[in-house]
Design an enzyme around this catalytic site. Structure first.
Site, PDB file in Angstrom:
ATOM      1  N   TYR A  80     -19.400  24.696 -44.396  1.00 53.31           N
ATOM      2  CA  TYR A  80     -18.899  24.320 -43.061  1.00 53.31           C
ATOM      3  C   TYR A  80     -19.891  24.689 -41.967  1.00 53.31           C
ATOM      4  O   TYR A  80     -20.682  25.618 -42.112  1.00 53.31           O
ATOM      5  CB  TYR A  80     -17.580  25.052 -42.754  1.00 53.31           C
ATOM      6  CG  TYR A  80     -16.429  24.693 -43.661  1.00 53.31           C
ATOM      7  CD1 TYR A  80     -15.465  23.762 -43.276  1.00 53.31           C
ATOM      8  CD2 TYR A  80     -16.279  25.314 -44.905  1.00 53.31           C
ATOM      9  CE1 TYR A  80     -14.391  23.452 -44.103  1.00 53.31           C
ATOM     10  CE2 TYR A  80     -15.209  25.013 -45.737  1.00 53.31           C
ATOM     11  CZ  TYR A  80     -14.270  24.083 -45.330  1.00 53.31           C
ATOM     12  OH  TYR A  80     -13.211  23.782 -46.155  1.00 53.31           O
ATOM     13  N   HIS A 141      -9.607  32.256 -47.397  1.00 48.75           N
ATOM     14  CA  HIS A 141     -10.204  31.097 -48.078  1.00 48.75           C
ATOM     15  C   HIS A 141     -10.056  31.193 -49.602  1.00 48.75           C
ATOM     16  O   HIS A 141      -9.754  30.197 -50.277  1.00 48.75           O
ATOM     17  CB  HIS A 141     -11.683  31.004 -47.685  1.00 48.75           C
ATOM     18  CG  HIS A 141     -12.282  29.645 -47.839  1.00 48.75           C
ATOM     19  ND1 HIS A 141     -13.362  29.223 -47.103  1.00 48.75           N
ATOM     20  CD2 HIS A 141     -11.961  28.598 -48.643  1.00 48.75           C
ATOM     21  CE1 HIS A 141     -13.664  27.978 -47.453  1.00 48.75           C
ATOM     22  NE2 HIS A 141     -12.841  27.583 -48.393  1.00 48.75           N
TER      23      HIS A 141
END
Ligand SMILES: NC(=O)c1ccc[n+]([C@@H]2O[C@H](COP(=O)([O-])OP(=O)(O)OC[C@H]3O[C@@H](n4cnc5c(N)ncnc54)[C@H](OP(=O)(O)O)[C@@H]3O)[C@@H](O)[C@H]2O)c1
Length: 318
Positions: A80, A141
């Protein structure tokens, strides 16, 4: 299932005011929301930003302009660019495209940063990257490091320490809802027994070949909102498939032709009718708009059954 979805998600809306090139926008209200167990509303369709690299700011800007109000990012630089998502959000807010309250921004704690104090510090780093003073959703995550993901760094704590930090951050108003990603069913059960604040959202991989029924049923029974990632099938490319088996399956293409929709819209619609929030990613402006246009029409029971029957039956790798 569809009736439940229609009622709770308020799916409605007329045809989009979007051009073939993806310019123009859909009314975000037509896309629908779910109300989480935290009391906050979350859009049914969001924009995924993994793997967009240098395109991240441009693609996120296109998504916001098209009418997406949920943006999914993470702190993990492996996949990301949280800073570029922040660039697009800052510009969109400054242009008057939406207010902060109208956006729903998700980020995720990297497993190398597990630990109470570290998790809190990393939340501050997301707020800085994104240019906001609270997150709508902060997820763990992964429950732990795997492979070389943490680069030999020993986390200061476990996911349990991080979860306590997320609970505190929520109480302090720094995050509105908290949740987990990539927790397996056993870890989810442990979390259920252990949490003082239950997760609002569980993000996991689900698509027509890998529908993740057990975790979805657990989430439904607990009133944890299930959020699917890689609904369009991109995980299969990492499992050795040369072309995406989800978007090219004969049943998906047949239903798409019948409904006058694209294969991507069909599989997103299937997921939504199963109560999932979806976060498709695209670097192409027209496809970004197309993926949002999944409200205001439905798949009938026959199409849902045909797609359900594919669970557990991915095509052989050629
Ligand atoms: N929590 C986690 O561990 C985790 C893991 C993976 C993903 N995620 C989140 O979930 C999001 C979505 O998953 P994903 O990025 O793996 O992939 P995805 O949304 O399943 O698929 C993206 C791929 O599909 C193509 N595509 C997009 N729209 C299309 C359309 N309408 N027709 C044909 N092809 C289309 C894109 O190509 P083009 O760019 O050329 O359109 C891209 O190659 C991520 O971006 C991320 O935010 C989370």
């Amino acid at each position: 299932m569809l009736e439940r979805c229609k009622e709770s998600c308020g799916l409605c809306g007329d045809s989009p005011a979007i051009g073939a090139d993806g310019t123009g926008s859909l009314d975000p209200r037509a896309i629908g929301n779910v109300v989480l167990n935290s009391g906050h509303a979350m859009p049914l369709v969001g924009f995924g930003t993994a793997g967009l690299g240098d395109m991240t700011a441009t693609a996120t800007k296109w998504a916001l302009q098209a009418g997406y109000r949920l943006v999914d990012t993470a702190q993990a630089p492996e996949w990301y660019r949280e800073d570029l998502v922040g660039e697009a959000i800052r510009a969109f807010l400054a242009s008057g495209g939406a207010t902060r309250e109208e956006l729903f921004i998700t980020s995720k704690l990297h497993p190398r940063d597990h630990g109470a104090e570290r998790a809190k510090a990393m939340l501050e780093s997301s707020l800085t990257n994104l240019g906001v003073d609270y997150l709508d959703l902060f997820l763990l995550h992964y429950p732990a490091c795997w492979g070389t993901l943490c680069g030999g760094v020993e986390p200061q704590g476990t996911w349990r320490d991080s979860w306590r930090a997320l609970e505190e951050l929520q109480r302090a108003g720094k995050v509105r809802s908290i949740g987990v990603s990539n927790f397996d069913v056993n870890e989810l059960r442990e979390l259920a027994e252990w949490a003082r604040v239950e997760p609002a959202v569980v993000q996991r991989n689900s698509d027509i070949f890998s529908a993740d029924k057990e975790a979805r049923q657990l989430c439904e029974s607990k009133r944890w909102q299930y959020e699917a990632y890689s609904s369009l099938g991109s995980q299969w490319l990492m499992r050795g498939h040369r072309e995406n088996p989800v978007l090219t399956h004969a049943d998906v293409k047949r239903i798409a032709r019948k409904k006058g929709k694209s294969p991507a819209q069909v599989v997103l619609r299937w997921a939504i009718q199963h109560g999932q929030i979806v976060i498709p990613r695209s670097s192409n402006r027209a496809r970004i708009a197309e993926n949002l246009d999944v409200a205001g029409w439905t798949l009938g029971d026959d199409d849902m059954f045909a797609l359900d029957a594919l669970d557990g039956h991915p095509p052989f790798v050629q």
